[in-house]
Design an enzyme around this catalytic site. Structure first.
Site, PDB file in Angstrom:
ATOM      1  N   LEU A 183     -17.513  93.129 -10.922  1.00 62.09           N
ATOM      2  CA  LEU A 183     -16.372  93.746 -10.280  1.00 62.09           C
ATOM      3  C   LEU A 183     -16.114  92.986  -8.990  1.00 62.09           C
ATOM      4  CD1 LEU A 183     -17.046  97.604 -10.616  1.00 62.09           C
ATOM      5  CD2 LEU A 183     -15.579  96.184 -12.043  1.00 62.09           C
ATOM      6  N   ASP A 184     -14.849  92.869  -8.597  1.00 66.78           N
ATOM      7  CA  ASP A 184     -14.532  92.226  -7.336  1.00 66.78           C
ATOM      8  C   ASP A 184     -15.100  93.032  -6.180  1.00 66.78           C
ATOM      9  OD1 ASP A 184     -13.070  90.269  -8.675  1.00 66.78           O
ATOM     10  OD2 ASP A 184     -11.220  91.439  -8.572  1.00 66.78           O
ATOM     11  N   GLU A 185     -15.268  92.362  -5.061  1.00 69.97           N
ATOM     12  CA  GLU A 185     -15.874  92.999  -3.889  1.00 69.97           C
ATOM     13  C   GLU A 185     -15.089  94.223  -3.424  1.00 69.97           C
ATOM     14  OE1 GLU A 185     -17.351  91.516   0.562  1.00 69.97           O
ATOM     15  OE2 GLU A 185     -16.845  90.075  -1.002  1.00 69.97           O
ATOM     16  N   THR A 202     -13.241  96.153  -5.411  1.00 67.90           N
ATOM     17  CA  THR A 202     -13.089  97.120  -6.499  1.00 67.90           C
ATOM     18  C   THR A 202     -14.235  98.123  -6.467  1.00 67.90           C
ATOM     19  OG1 THR A 202     -11.988  95.455  -7.856  1.00 67.90           O
ATOM     20  CG2 THR A 202     -12.847  97.377  -8.995  1.00 67.90           C
ATOM     21  N   ARG A 228      -5.602  92.109 -11.844  1.00 73.40           N
ATOM     22  CA  ARG A 228      -4.865  91.693 -10.652  1.00 73.40           C
ATOM     23  C   ARG A 228      -3.853  90.599 -10.995  1.00 73.40           C
ATOM     24  NH1 ARG A 228      -9.565  90.574  -6.361  1.00 73.40           N
ATOM     25  NH2 ARG A 228      -7.767  90.167  -4.989  1.00 73.40           N
TER      26      ARG A 228
END
Length: 207
Positions: free
Chosen positions: A49-51, A53, A148
């Site tokens: 997961l992105d930082e 998210t 995104r």
């Protein structure tokens, strides 16, 4: 907090602002580091997961579980549903996005005409939030920054996602990219029993 834990895997509710694993040029503890200390043993990430998210994320606790989970993700046998706050209403309000994604020189995933990797996202508009629209997104594939990049290509980047073109208007204030990993469902890599977990979203992303 842990959403599920057994002797092979753990599913956690990831907070915003922490990296899952080490990244070049970055310092500080990662989520893997924190979990290893809390659980008293090795922890292996099987997806990312992105930082910015938040939400449900699964980790393996040994190599057998890692191999089994890797296989499930590779075969797209894991249901992954996200809540996303788009900065505009997508048209059509419900649909399927299929494109090729490739990382640019800065490591940012972009929709490209040639090359790249196939990426498929299903989305559905479920509520209006002022100028924004709350979407339920389901990943058919799991490329980096997929949701995104896909929503930005539709002309409705995620609220707070300045990397993908979000521009604040008026009193809009978003401290992070408004994306939440809501629900995961998959067969347990050893027992085969279905495992379903959900991470409660914050008020801004609650359906």
């Amino acid at each position: 907090p842990n959403l599920h834990r057994d002797y092979l895997l753990v599913v956690v509710d990831m907070p915003a602002g922490i990296r899952v694993v080490d990244a070049p040029g970055r310092r500080g503890p990662t989520l893997v580091d924190v979990l290893a200390r809390q659980l008293g043993g090795p922890v292996q990430a099987v997806h990312r997961l992105d930082e910015d998210t938040t939400g449900a994320m699964v980790f393996a606790l040994d190599t057998a579980a890692r191999a089994g989970l890797d296989d499930l993700f590779r075969r797209h046998a894991v249901l992954r549903e996200y809540l996303a706050l788009a900065s505009a209403a997508p048209s059509p309000p419900k649909g399927r996005i299929e494109s090729q994604l490739a990382e640019d020189g800065a490591g940012v995933g972009r929709v490209v005409r040639r090359g790249g990797e196939r990426a498929v996202t299903h989305y559905e508009s479920i509520a209006r939030r002022g100028r924004c629209t709350l979407l339920l997104c389901r990943l058919e594939t799991g490329r980096r920054n997929q949701i995104r990049a896909h929503l930005a290509a539709l002309g409705c980047p995620l609220a707070g996602d300045r990397k993908y073109g979000f521009r604040a208007r008026g009193d809009e204030r978003f401290p992070r990219v408004m994306l939440h990993s809501w629900r995961l469902r998959f067969p347990h890599p050893v027992t085969g029993c279905e495992l379903a977990v959900a991470a409660p979203p914050g008020p801004a992303l609650a359906p």
